[in-house]
Design a protein around this motif. Structure first.
Motif, PDB file in Angstrom:
ATOM      1  N   ILE A   1       0.871  -1.183   0.000  1.00 43.19           N
ATOM      2  CA  ILE A   1       0.000   0.000   0.000  1.00 43.19           C
ATOM      3  C   ILE A   1       0.904   1.228   0.000  1.00 43.19           C
ATOM      4  N   ASP A   2       0.963   1.909  -1.148  1.00 47.08           N
ATOM      5  CA  ASP A   2       1.783   3.120  -1.257  1.00 47.08           C
ATOM      6  C   ASP A   2       1.139   4.271  -0.493  1.00 47.08           C
ATOM      7  N   ASP A   3       1.997   5.161   0.048  1.00 44.45           N
ATOM      8  CA  ASP A   3       1.513   6.341   0.804  1.00 44.45           C
ATOM      9  C   ASP A   3       0.489   5.918   1.847  1.00 44.45           C
ATOM     10  N   ALA A   4       0.835   4.868   2.600  1.00 45.84           N
ATOM     11  CA  ALA A   4      -0.116   4.247   3.523  1.00 45.84           C
ATOM     12  C   ALA A   4      -0.472   5.140   4.715  1.00 45.84           C
ATOM     13  N   ASN A   5       0.270   6.222   4.910  1.00 47.53           N
ATOM     14  CA  ASN A   5      -0.046   7.167   5.984  1.00 47.53           C
ATOM     15  C   ASN A   5      -1.020   8.249   5.522  1.00 47.53           C
TER      16      ASN A   5
ATOM     17  N   SER B   1      -4.708   9.167   4.136  1.00 49.48           N
ATOM     18  CA  SER B   1      -6.058   8.569   4.124  1.00 49.48           C
ATOM     19  C   SER B   1      -6.591   8.337   2.721  1.00 49.48           C
ATOM     20  N   GLU B   2      -6.493   9.361   1.845  1.00 50.50           N
ATOM     21  CA  GLU B   2      -7.087   9.260   0.506  1.00 50.50           C
ATOM     22  C   GLU B   2      -6.453   8.128  -0.299  1.00 50.50           C
ATOM     23  N   GLU B   3      -5.117   7.950  -0.139  1.00 48.68           N
ATOM     24  CA  GLU B   3      -4.416   6.903  -0.893  1.00 48.68           C
ATOM     25  C   GLU B   3      -4.837   5.511  -0.415  1.00 48.68           C
ATOM     26  N   VAL B   4      -4.972   5.364   0.899  1.00 46.79           N
ATOM     27  CA  VAL B   4      -5.377   4.061   1.446  1.00 46.79           C
ATOM     28  C   VAL B   4      -6.805   3.737   1.019  1.00 46.79           C
ATOM     29  N   GLU B   5      -7.694   4.729   1.085  1.00 46.38           N
ATOM     30  CA  GLU B   5      -9.090   4.507   0.682  1.00 46.38           C
ATOM     31  C   GLU B   5      -9.179   4.125  -0.792  1.00 46.38           C
ATOM     32  N   SER B   6      -8.376   4.779  -1.608  1.00 48.59           N
ATOM     33  CA  SER B   6      -8.366   4.499  -3.044  1.00 48.59           C
ATOM     34  C   SER B   6      -7.988   3.034  -3.307  1.00 48.59           C
ATOM     35  N   MET B   7      -6.937   2.554  -2.624  1.00 50.76           N
ATOM     36  CA  MET B   7      -6.520   1.157  -2.789  1.00 50.76           C
ATOM     37  C   MET B   7      -7.574   0.208  -2.208  1.00 50.76           C
ATOM     38  N   THR B   8      -8.152   0.577  -1.059  1.00 48.96           N
ATOM     39  CA  THR B   8      -9.175  -0.257  -0.413  1.00 48.96           C
ATOM     40  C   THR B   8     -10.368  -0.461  -1.340  1.00 48.96           C
ATOM     41  N   ASN B   9     -10.768   0.603  -2.022  1.00 50.17           N
ATOM     42  CA  ASN B   9     -11.951   0.534  -2.880  1.00 50.17           C
ATOM     43  C   ASN B   9     -11.731  -0.338  -4.115  1.00 50.17           C
TER      44      ASN B   9
ATOM     45  N   LEU C   1     -10.085  -3.230  -3.869  1.00 44.34           N
ATOM     46  CA  LEU C   1     -10.262  -4.592  -3.338  1.00 44.34           C
ATOM     47  C   LEU C   1     -11.685  -4.831  -2.834  1.00 44.34           C
ATOM     48  N   TRP C   2     -12.295  -3.784  -2.265  1.00 41.78           N
ATOM     49  CA  TRP C   2     -13.671  -3.856  -1.773  1.00 41.78           C
ATOM     50  C   TRP C   2     -14.465  -2.722  -2.446  1.00 41.78           C
ATOM     51  N   PRO C   3     -15.064  -2.990  -3.596  1.00 43.87           N
ATOM     52  CA  PRO C   3     -15.741  -1.918  -4.343  1.00 43.87           C
ATOM     53  C   PRO C   3     -16.800  -1.171  -3.528  1.00 43.87           C
ATOM     54  N   LYS C   4     -17.382  -1.819  -2.511  1.00 43.16           N
ATOM     55  CA  LYS C   4     -18.369  -1.126  -1.669  1.00 43.16           C
ATOM     56  C   LYS C   4     -17.704  -0.410  -0.490  1.00 43.16           C
ATOM     57  N   GLY C   5     -16.362  -0.456  -0.471  1.00 43.31           N
ATOM     58  CA  GLY C   5     -15.634   0.212   0.615  1.00 43.31           C
ATOM     59  C   GLY C   5     -15.425  -0.702   1.808  1.00 43.31           C
ATOM     60  N   ASN C   6     -14.457  -0.356   2.631  1.00 49.68           N
ATOM     61  CA  ASN C   6     -14.180  -1.095   3.869  1.00 49.68           C
ATOM     62  C   ASN C   6     -13.530  -0.107   4.834  1.00 49.68           C
ATOM     63  N   PRO C   7     -14.353   0.776   5.450  1.00 51.31           N
ATOM     64  CA  PRO C   7     -13.800   1.872   6.267  1.00 51.31           C
ATOM     65  C   PRO C   7     -12.912   1.400   7.421  1.00 51.31           C
ATOM     66  N   SER C   8     -13.258   0.265   8.062  1.00 53.06           N
ATOM     67  CA  SER C   8     -12.446  -0.171   9.207  1.00 53.06           C
ATOM     68  C   SER C   8     -11.056  -0.602   8.743  1.00 53.06           C
ATOM     69  N   PHE C   9     -10.967  -1.245   7.558  1.00 50.98           N
ATOM     70  CA  PHE C   9      -9.670  -1.621   6.995  1.00 50.98           C
ATOM     71  C   PHE C   9      -8.836  -0.361   6.722  1.00 50.98           C
ATOM     72  N   SER C  10      -9.443   0.601   6.015  1.00 53.94           N
ATOM     73  CA  SER C  10      -8.723   1.837   5.667  1.00 53.94           C
ATOM     74  C   SER C  10      -8.208   2.541   6.914  1.00 53.94           C
ATOM     75  N   LYS C  11      -9.075   2.668   7.908  1.00 52.73           N
ATOM     76  CA  LYS C  11      -8.718   3.423   9.115  1.00 52.73           C
ATOM     77  C   LYS C  11      -7.584   2.735   9.873  1.00 52.73           C
ATOM     78  N   THR C  12      -7.657   1.405   9.989  1.00 53.87           N
ATOM     79  CA  THR C  12      -6.616   0.660  10.714  1.00 53.87           C
ATOM     80  C   THR C  12      -5.270   0.798  10.016  1.00 53.87           C
ATOM     81  N   ILE C  13      -5.258   0.609   8.696  1.00 55.20           N
ATOM     82  CA  ILE C  13      -4.003   0.682   7.930  1.00 55.20           C
ATOM     83  C   ILE C  13      -3.405   2.085   8.000  1.00 55.20           C
ATOM     84  N   GLN C  14      -4.242   3.099   7.790  1.00 53.70           N
ATOM     85  CA  GLN C  14      -3.738   4.478   7.783  1.00 53.70           C
ATOM     86  C   GLN C  14      -3.249   4.895   9.173  1.00 53.70           C
TER      87      GLN C  14
END
Length: 314
Positions: A100-104, A106-114, A116-129
């Motif tokens: 996950i590039d630029d993992a710190n 938020s926008e970059e992590v959410e972009s990659m998360t979406n 893998l999970w087209p409907k989003g996965n907010p808890s994954f994004s928040k934990t990683i970031q």
């Protein structure tokens, strides 16, 4: 063999560290960091700025990621070698990882998360970031201490601005045998600094300068900090990038997350003139990290244990 089992990584406590430069606490920890990185190229760190509940959530997040179907994981792609999904390699069948590039950010992590999970996965994004952001604080403290120890702190702003962060999430399957199997081949990291957090399944081994292997005994409260070849080159050899590998046995999977500070493409890594003298002649010509990786990931580069020396050694 008996003496090898007593070898341990240096241990450094960053808890309650007063960040005022020149304070006795700062100077004491800085001295420990310098000595560890000159002698071992790595150390074990305790750093309580990363909350325990976040660390616990991280492993649930990692398992969720690796439980995705293979075709979904393969959507984690990158133009940079080894920044996307890595797996299905016959040489290291127990290993797979995601980047996950630029993992710190938020926008970059959410972009990659979406992806893998087209409907989003907010808890994954928040934990990683959150994990990446908190750990980047430790990276910055360590790098500031290194530059101060070398007497080149005037380059600190440029040095910090020359990198971004990659979070690499890794899984090593248990080989289902008590025999030891290769999880990841012996290598040095190619970046600036790596900070690794893992579950309590052993596997990481670090080689000392005299060729002995230290088996790391993981703890839920600590991180492994390791120097990469880019910082070795930038410091003109003052800090040491250790060879390390992963050896697996038993049934349990080893999960780990590594925050890598990585030189940006286009930035020339060049040792400061203050670190080059008669006693320390220049070791490496200035080079672009991304261009070096293109060589390193060729068939020839992968066989070359000292690829950086081959690529840009003086």
């Amino acid at each position: 063999m008996g003496s090898e089992t007593t070898l341990k990584l240096p241990f450094i406590d960053f808890n309650n560290l007063k960040l005022e430069v020149n304070s006795p606490e700062w100077e004491a920890v800085k001295s420990q960091v310098h000595n560890a990185l000159v002698e071992y190229g790595c150390f074990e760190a305790i750093f309580d700025k990363v909350p325990a509940d976040l660390l616990k959530a991280l492993f649930a997040t990692i398992e969720e990621l690796f439980d995705l179907p293979l075709q979904t994981k393969m959507l984690n792609m990158s133009k940079k070698p080894y920044h996307g999904y890595v797996g299905q390699y016959p040489m290291v069948p127990l290993y797979e990882s995601m980047g996950i590039d630029d993992a710190n950010v938020s926008e970059e992590v959410e972009s990659m998360t979406n992806i893998l999970w087209p409907k989003g996965n907010p808890s994954f994004s928040k934990t990683i970031q959150s994990f990446s952001e908190q750990l980047s604080e430790l990276d910055q403290i360590i790098r500031k201490m290194i530059l101060e120890s070398l007497g080149v702190e005037k380059y600190l702003e440029e040095h910090m601005n020359s990198t971004n962060y990659l979070l690499r999430i890794m899984k090593y399957k248990g080989p289902q045998t008590s025999d030891t199997k290769l999880g990841l081949t012996t290598h040095t990291d190619k970046n600036i600094v790596t900070i690794l957090y893992q579950n309590e399944v052993e596997g990481l081994e670090v080689m000392t300068k005299d060729g002995k292997w230290i088996t790391y005994k993981p703890s839920p409260d600590t991180f492994v900090v390791m120097i990469g070849e880019s910082l070795h080159a930038w410091s003109n050899g003052r800090v040491y990038p250790p060879f390390h590998r992963v050896m697996m046995s038993g049934n349990e999977a080893r999960y780990s997350a590594g925050l890598f500070s990585i030189p940006k493409g286009g930035y020339l890594i060049k040792a400061p003139e203050e670190l080059v003298d008669e006693e320390h002649p220049l070791l490496f010509k200035p080079y672009d990290h991304v261009e070096f990786l293109k060589y390193y990931y060729t068939e020839k580069g992968q066989r070359d244990q000292f690829a950086m020396r081959t690529y840009c050694g003086v």
